[in-house]
Write a protein that holds these residues in place. Structure first.
Motif, PDB file in Angstrom:
ATOM      1  N   LEU A 179      10.004 -16.192  38.718  1.00  0.00           N
ATOM      2  CA  LEU A 179       9.864 -14.741  38.901  1.00  0.00           C
ATOM      3  C   LEU A 179       8.448 -14.391  39.372  1.00  0.00           C
ATOM      4  CD1 LEU A 179      11.482 -12.092  38.507  1.00  0.00           C
ATOM      5  CD2 LEU A 179      10.514 -11.964  36.204  1.00  0.00           C
ATOM      6  N   ALA A 180       7.450 -15.004  38.750  1.00  0.00           N
ATOM      7  CA  ALA A 180       6.060 -14.710  39.109  1.00  0.00           C
ATOM      8  C   ALA A 180       5.733 -15.217  40.516  1.00  0.00           C
ATOM      9  CB  ALA A 180       5.109 -15.334  38.086  1.00  0.00           C
ATOM     10  N   TYR A 181       6.260 -16.393  40.903  1.00  0.00           N
ATOM     11  CA  TYR A 181       6.045 -16.877  42.269  1.00  0.00           C
ATOM     12  C   TYR A 181       6.616 -15.896  43.281  1.00  0.00           C
ATOM     13  CZ  TYR A 181       4.451 -21.566  40.904  1.00  0.00           C
ATOM     14  OH  TYR A 181       3.732 -22.623  40.400  1.00  0.00           O
ATOM     15  N   ASN A 182       7.787 -15.359  42.983  1.00  0.00           N
ATOM     16  CA  ASN A 182       8.411 -14.412  43.908  1.00  0.00           C
ATOM     17  C   ASN A 182       7.624 -13.101  43.972  1.00  0.00           C
ATOM     18  OD1 ASN A 182      10.733 -15.705  45.114  1.00  0.00           O
ATOM     19  ND2 ASN A 182      11.586 -15.813  43.049  1.00  0.00           N
ATOM     20  N   TYR A 183       7.031 -12.672  42.855  1.00  0.00           N
ATOM     21  CA  TYR A 183       6.137 -11.518  42.873  1.00  0.00           C
ATOM     22  C   TYR A 183       4.934 -11.798  43.779  1.00  0.00           C
ATOM     23  CZ  TYR A 183       8.057  -8.387  39.283  1.00  0.00           C
ATOM     24  OH  TYR A 183       8.823  -7.481  38.585  1.00  0.00           O
ATOM     25  N   ALA A 184       4.390 -13.021  43.665  1.00  0.00           N
ATOM     26  CA  ALA A 184       3.241 -13.403  44.497  1.00  0.00           C
ATOM     27  C   ALA A 184       3.591 -13.334  45.973  1.00  0.00           C
ATOM     28  CB  ALA A 184       2.766 -14.807  44.121  1.00  0.00           C
ATOM     29  N   LEU A 185       4.791 -13.810  46.329  1.00  0.00           N
ATOM     30  CA  LEU A 185       5.205 -13.818  47.729  1.00  0.00           C
ATOM     31  C   LEU A 185       5.579 -12.427  48.219  1.00  0.00           C
ATOM     32  CD1 LEU A 185       7.236 -17.133  47.636  1.00  0.00           C
ATOM     33  CD2 LEU A 185       5.085 -16.716  48.859  1.00  0.00           C
ATOM     34  N   GLU A 186       6.064 -11.589  47.315  1.00  0.00           N
ATOM     35  CA  GLU A 186       6.346 -10.205  47.691  1.00  0.00           C
ATOM     36  C   GLU A 186       5.052  -9.459  47.997  1.00  0.00           C
ATOM     37  OE1 GLU A 186       8.361  -6.197  45.739  1.00  0.00           O
ATOM     38  OE2 GLU A 186       8.991  -8.170  45.026  1.00  0.00           O
TER      39      GLU A 186
END
Length: 209
Positions: A179-186
């Motif tokens: 979830l946090a990786y996807n926040y970073a990429l968003e």
């Protein structure tokens, strides 16, 4: 100003891994570009000068620390004299009259591009750096607090989300890490470090495809 000029390269020591608050940097005279720029900012602000933090777009630079590869970034500070709003005094100057304070001796001689960044982003960078240090020292609760502070201060700071994800991954909290990786990429689709770490997470969770 006298403090900065008299110390300069003679006693101000640039230490890339030392993230300190302004008071510590002032007393210790050794810190990284972030801490020394915050110190210069606090002095310039006290003097009533206009200030602007800048991200310096240096080539990718990686450093190995306790088994982790760390991507290093760089900032500096531009200061200028504010326009006097009194009726009897008028200042006329252009952008050439501003001064860039850059504590990294390797970047001062180069003409790297810069972009303005906010005080909130600088604060998030500070918390993020402290979080990385805590994580390297396996102080995981402290690291979580720092990364949390960074993301709350600047919700769009991709690096803090990416590092929070790394913390989740090494503590086997894989769902939160993803979830946090996807926040970073968003927040930044060009955060290749987060993208590569997400790929590693897929491998760890048997999702190679």
């Amino acid at each position: 100003l006298r403090f900065l000029l008299e110390n300069g390269d003679e006693s101000l020591s640039y230490q890339s891994g030392a993230t300190l608050i302004a008071n510590q940097a002032y007393n210790d005279l050794n810190a990284n570009c972030l801490s020394l720029s915050i110190l210069a900012y606090s002095m310039a602000e006290h003097l009533g000068m206009d200030t602007q933090f800048q991200q310096v777009h240096i080539p990718e630079y990686w450093a190995l620390n306790k088994g982790y590869n760390l991507l290093t970034s760089h900032i500096n500070l531009r200061i200028s004299q504010p326009l006097n709003k009194g009726s009897n005094i008028k200042h006329v100057y252009n952008s050439l009259d501003s001064v860039v304070i850059d504590f990294d001796p390797n970047s001062r001689g180069e003409k790297f591009q810069t972009s303005n960044i906010s005080k909130a982003r600088i604060t998030a960078m500070f918390y993020n750096n402290k979080g990385v240090i805590a994580m390297l020292n396996r102080q995981y609760d402290l690291a979580y607090s720092y990364f949390g502070a960074a993301t709350k201060t600047d919700n769009h700071y991709s690096s803090a989300w990416g590092n929070l994800a790394v913390l989740f991954r090494i503590t086997n909290q894989f769902k939160d890490a993803e979830l946090a990786y996807n926040y970073a990429l968003e927040a930044n689709k060009d955060n290749h470090t987060a993208l590569g770490n997400l790929a590693l997470l897929y491998q760890l969770t048997d999702r190679n495809e």
